[in-house]
Design an enzyme around this catalytic site. Structure first.
Site, PDB file in Angstrom:
ATOM      1  N   LYS A  86      30.384  21.793  40.410  1.00  0.00           N
ATOM      2  CA  LYS A  86      30.534  23.174  39.896  1.00  0.00           C
ATOM      3  C   LYS A  86      31.695  23.863  40.603  1.00  0.00           C
ATOM      4  CE  LYS A  86      27.866  26.485  41.759  1.00  0.00           C
ATOM      5  NZ  LYS A  86      28.533  27.672  42.339  1.00  0.00           N
ATOM      6  N   ASN A  87      31.766  23.697  41.934  1.00  0.00           N
ATOM      7  CA  ASN A  87      32.762  24.442  42.713  1.00  0.00           C
ATOM      8  C   ASN A  87      34.156  23.840  42.664  1.00  0.00           C
ATOM      9  OD1 ASN A  87      30.795  26.251  43.255  1.00  0.00           O
ATOM     10  ND2 ASN A  87      30.431  25.591  45.360  1.00  0.00           N
ATOM     11  N   CYS A 143      26.291  39.538  47.239  1.00  0.00           N
ATOM     12  CA  CYS A 143      25.241  38.782  46.555  1.00  0.00           C
ATOM     13  C   CYS A 143      24.137  38.575  47.589  1.00  0.00           C
ATOM     14  CB  CYS A 143      25.775  37.460  46.011  1.00  0.00           C
ATOM     15  SG  CYS A 143      26.069  36.268  47.304  1.00  0.00           S
ATOM     16  N   ARG A 152      30.417  39.097  51.297  1.00  0.00           N
ATOM     17  CA  ARG A 152      31.405  38.220  50.651  1.00  0.00           C
ATOM     18  C   ARG A 152      32.654  38.979  50.180  1.00  0.00           C
ATOM     19  NH1 ARG A 152      28.353  33.868  47.230  1.00  0.00           N
ATOM     20  NH2 ARG A 152      30.261  32.722  47.646  1.00  0.00           N
ATOM     21  N   ASP A 164      26.081  25.074  51.979  1.00  0.00           N
ATOM     22  CA  ASP A 164      25.343  24.956  50.710  1.00  0.00           C
ATOM     23  C   ASP A 164      24.223  23.918  50.773  1.00  0.00           C
ATOM     24  OD1 ASP A 164      28.194  25.557  48.511  1.00  0.00           O
ATOM     25  OD2 ASP A 164      26.981  26.866  49.774  1.00  0.00           O
ATOM     26  N   ARG A 183      22.387  28.059  37.530  1.00  0.00           N
ATOM     27  CA  ARG A 183      23.807  28.366  37.728  1.00  0.00           C
ATOM     28  C   ARG A 183      24.570  27.142  38.192  1.00  0.00           C
ATOM     29  NH1 ARG A 183      25.086  33.599  41.125  1.00  0.00           N
ATOM     30  NH2 ARG A 183      27.095  32.688  40.571  1.00  0.00           N
TER      31      ARG A 183
HETATM   32  C1  EPZ Z   1      32.719  29.054  48.224  1.00  0.00           C
HETATM   33  O1  EPZ Z   1      32.456  30.439  48.225  1.00  0.00           O
HETATM   34  C2  EPZ Z   1      31.631  28.424  47.367  1.00  0.00           C
HETATM   35  N1  EPZ Z   1      31.713  28.947  46.007  1.00  0.00           N
HETATM   36  C3  EPZ Z   1      30.264  28.733  47.983  1.00  0.00           C
HETATM   37  O2  EPZ Z   1      29.282  28.047  47.206  1.00  0.00           O
HETATM   38  C4  EPZ Z   1      30.232  28.178  49.405  1.00  0.00           C
HETATM   39  O3  EPZ Z   1      29.001  28.518  50.003  1.00  0.00           O
HETATM   40  C5  EPZ Z   1      31.385  28.782  50.222  1.00  0.00           C
HETATM   41  O4  EPZ Z   1      32.645  28.513  49.550  1.00  0.00           O
HETATM   42  C6  EPZ Z   1      31.463  28.209  51.632  1.00  0.00           C
HETATM   43  O5  EPZ Z   1      31.632  26.827  51.550  1.00  0.00           O
HETATM   44  C7  EPZ Z   1      32.670  28.456  45.182  1.00  0.00           C
HETATM   45  O6  EPZ Z   1      33.468  27.609  45.554  1.00  0.00           O
HETATM   46  C8  EPZ Z   1      32.688  29.017  43.786  1.00  0.00           C
HETATM   47  P1  EPZ Z   1      34.433  31.514  51.467  1.00  0.00           P
HETATM   48  P2  EPZ Z   1      33.588  31.457  48.794  1.00  0.00           P
HETATM   49  O7  EPZ Z   1      35.488  32.431  50.973  1.00  0.00           O
HETATM   50  O8  EPZ Z   1      34.940  30.915  48.539  1.00  0.00           O
HETATM   51  C9  EPZ Z   1      34.338  35.115  54.563  1.00  0.00           C
HETATM   52  C10 EPZ Z   1      27.305  27.821  45.982  1.00  0.00           C
HETATM   53  O9  EPZ Z   1      26.141  27.800  46.372  1.00  0.00           O
HETATM   54  N2  EPZ Z   1      35.447  35.667  53.777  1.00  0.00           N
HETATM   55  O10 EPZ Z   1      34.810  30.147  51.891  1.00  0.00           O
HETATM   56  O11 EPZ Z   1      33.260  32.813  48.294  1.00  0.00           O
HETATM   57  C11 EPZ Z   1      33.036  35.054  53.764  1.00  0.00           C
HETATM   58  O12 EPZ Z   1      32.364  36.301  53.857  1.00  0.00           O
HETATM   59  C12 EPZ Z   1      28.282  28.838  46.536  1.00  0.00           C
HETATM   60  O13 EPZ Z   1      27.804  27.011  45.145  1.00  0.00           O
HETATM   61  C13 EPZ Z   1      36.025  36.878  54.164  1.00  0.00           C
HETATM   62  O14 EPZ Z   1      35.612  37.501  55.147  1.00  0.00           O
HETATM   63  O15 EPZ Z   1      33.302  31.394  50.344  1.00  0.00           O
HETATM   64  C14 EPZ Z   1      32.300  33.943  54.449  1.00  0.00           C
HETATM   65  O16 EPZ Z   1      31.688  34.457  55.612  1.00  0.00           O
HETATM   66  C15 EPZ Z   1      27.571  29.836  47.448  1.00  0.00           C
HETATM   67  N3  EPZ Z   1      37.058  37.373  53.430  1.00  0.00           N
HETATM   68  C16 EPZ Z   1      33.407  32.964  54.871  1.00  0.00           C
HETATM   69  O17 EPZ Z   1      34.615  33.739  54.850  1.00  0.00           O
HETATM   70  C17 EPZ Z   1      37.559  36.714  52.332  1.00  0.00           C
HETATM   71  O18 EPZ Z   1      38.515  37.212  51.702  1.00  0.00           O
HETATM   72  C18 EPZ Z   1      33.592  31.775  53.942  1.00  0.00           C
HETATM   73  O19 EPZ Z   1      33.635  32.271  52.625  1.00  0.00           O
HETATM   74  C19 EPZ Z   1      36.957  35.490  51.959  1.00  0.00           C
HETATM   75  C20 EPZ Z   1      35.911  34.986  52.698  1.00  0.00           C
END
Ligand code: EPZ
Length: 420
Positions: free
Chosen positions: A22-23, A117, A122, A304, A396
């Site tokens: 999915k991702n 969420c 996020r 995840d 989802r």
């Molecule tokens: C991706 O989310 C995945 N989703 C998530 O999967 C996964 O849990 C996550 O990466 C971590 O591996 C998709 O790929 C669609 P991040 P993403 O930006 O990109 C902080 C699932 O279950 N951050 O890597 O949104 C954030 O708050 C989902 O399939 C900032 O502070 O995650 C987090 O603490 C859930 N500012 C950390 O970085 C930003 O601009 C990592 O988040 C971006 C992120």
């Protein structure tokens, strides 16, 4: 409202095939915005997030056609509307992935801020900082972010690895003027898959999967025919279920290298792990030991799979400390597991799981996508009946989970209950 009804305990045994990730599919679909040519994607999972994104892409002028198992995306009309509206984005925050490609292709995008969420706030500040560094003008107002401008290559360092941040900016930089060097990038396999797709479309990206990615901007991108990588999180969920139920499961079509952090853990708790051309076989007949876990960006243990691992630790011998370092609120499955007899004490970003405990069936509620999966695994292992509510979270990201579990011997059924 749909629920899962599960009767346990059953032992999971047999072969199950991983669906497309999915991702990886979500950013691949948004890459269709970068070209006027058709984009053919294979092994796209039939899950709700994909359908949601297709609706958004349709709104932006990109049509989708299914042909012989492939999804063909092509621009069907010029859309003057470069908006991703709140009613679509609020149901799926990955919609933010249209920001980079729209900005790169048409010089403008207006996307509803995704909002938080269940698992955390996020923010997308890193996405916006990087696009600003590339020369975009970024305006935030009325719950939307609006980006405009022509992009020029630059050097940018992320404050922390962000998966969709790296993906968004890689897509934006692909059509920027000059070279972009991105540092402290996310190294997830899904990032690598997107880079491979973009290069097949004519981009010039190197270093994906490492901390530093270099993108030489090109004038335009063309057609490509790309097969999405297998879903390591979906596949890992079934392998954890094999150990939890003292079963024997072979996962077909998965990439063992992408699952290395989990496979190391499963071997560490005492399961047998065999990787061959047949697939990844995980089996466990005896007791398992508690083993601490800390989630981390790839190549660390994926957040995840944290909830599913917590379920496993409820039946391990000893005390396991699980540290969730990526998201600030990703233990909501703990109180639901406790209703099934687990002994879990949560303190901030740490959860201590005291085992072994025999789980008993109960009525529980899913709070997010991966929590749903952990509760379903718990139901399969528990004595008696479990009803998992709010199964829309599961749909989802898991393609036909009840069918895959049934093929492994689980007694699980999807119940449709009229909305009360
Ligand atoms: C991706 O989310 C995945 N989703 C998530 O999967 C996964 O849990 C996550 O990466 C971590 O591996 C998709 O790929 C669609 P991040 P993403 O930006 O990109 C902080 C699932 O279950 N951050 O890597 O949104 C954030 O708050 C989902 O399939 C900032 O502070 O995650 C987090 O603490 C859930 N500012 C950390 O970085 C930003 O601009 C990592 O988040 C971006 C992120």
């Amino acid at each position: 409202m749909e629920k899962f009804h599960i009767v346990g305990p059953t032992r999971l045994a047999g072969r199950v095939r991983a669906s497309g990730a999915k991702n990886a599919a979500l950013p691949a679909l948004t890459a269709s915005l970068l070209t006027d040519e058709p984009l053919t994607l294979r092994r796209v999972p039939r899950v709700r997030d994909i359908r949601t994104l297709q609706k958004l892409l349709d709104h932006l002028g990109i049509g989708a056609e299914e042909r012989e198992g492939a999804l063909i995306l092509r621009r069907e009309r010029e859309s003057s509307d470069h908006d991703a509206p709140y009613d679509l984005v609020k149901t799926m925050r990955a919609s933010v992935l249209v920001l980079g490609p729209l900005l790169a292709k048409v010089g403008h995008a207006r996307v509803s801020l995704p909002g938080g969420c269940a698992i955390g706030v996020r923010p997308i500040d890193q996405h916006l900082k990087a696009l600003t560094a590339l020369g975009a003008d970024v305006q935030l107002s009325h719950g939307y972010v609006e980006v405009t401008g022509k992009l020029t290559g630059t050097r940018f360092r992320f404050d922390m690895p962000t998966v969709t941040g790296t993906e968004n900016v890689m897509m934006a930089a692909a059509l920027a003027r000059g070279t972009t060097v991105l540092e402290n990038c996310a190294r997830e396999p899904e990032v690598v898959d997107l880079a491979n797709l973009l290069n097949a479309m004519g981009a010039r990206i190197s270093g994906a999967g490492e901390e530093t990615i270099v993108i030489d901007g090109v004038e335009s991108l063309g057609a490509a025919d790309h097969t999405i990588i297998p879903d390591r999180i979906e596949g890992g969920t079934y392998l954890i279920g094999a150990v939890l139920t003292r079963g024997d499961v072979t996962l077909e079509g998965a990439n063992a290298a992408d699952l290395a952090p989990l496979l190391d853990k499963l071997a560490g708790v005492g399961a047998s792990v065999e990787v061959s051309a047949e697939g990844i076989r995980v089996h466990c007949a005896g007791d398992i030991q508690s083993l601490d876990l800390e989630t981390a960006p790839h190549p660390g243990f994926p957040t995840d799979l944290q909830a599913q691992y917590m379920t496993l630790m409820t039946r391990a011998d000893g005390v396991a400390t699980i540290s969730e370092t990526i998201f600030e609120n990703r233990f909501q499955h703990a109180p639901e597991l406790a209703r099934m007899g687990a002994d879990i004490r949560v303190e901030g970003g740490r959860a201590r799981v005291y085992g072994p405990k025999s789980l008993t069936g109960a009525g529980v509620m899913a709070t997010d996508l991966r929590a749903s999966a952990c509760l379903i695994l718990a139901g399969v292992a528990a004595e008696g009946e479990t009803v998992v509510d709010r199964i829309y979270h599961l749909d989802r990201g898991y393609e036909g989970m009840e069918l895959k579990l049934q093929s492994l011997g689980a007694r699980v059924a999807r119940w449709s209950v009229p909305m009360s």
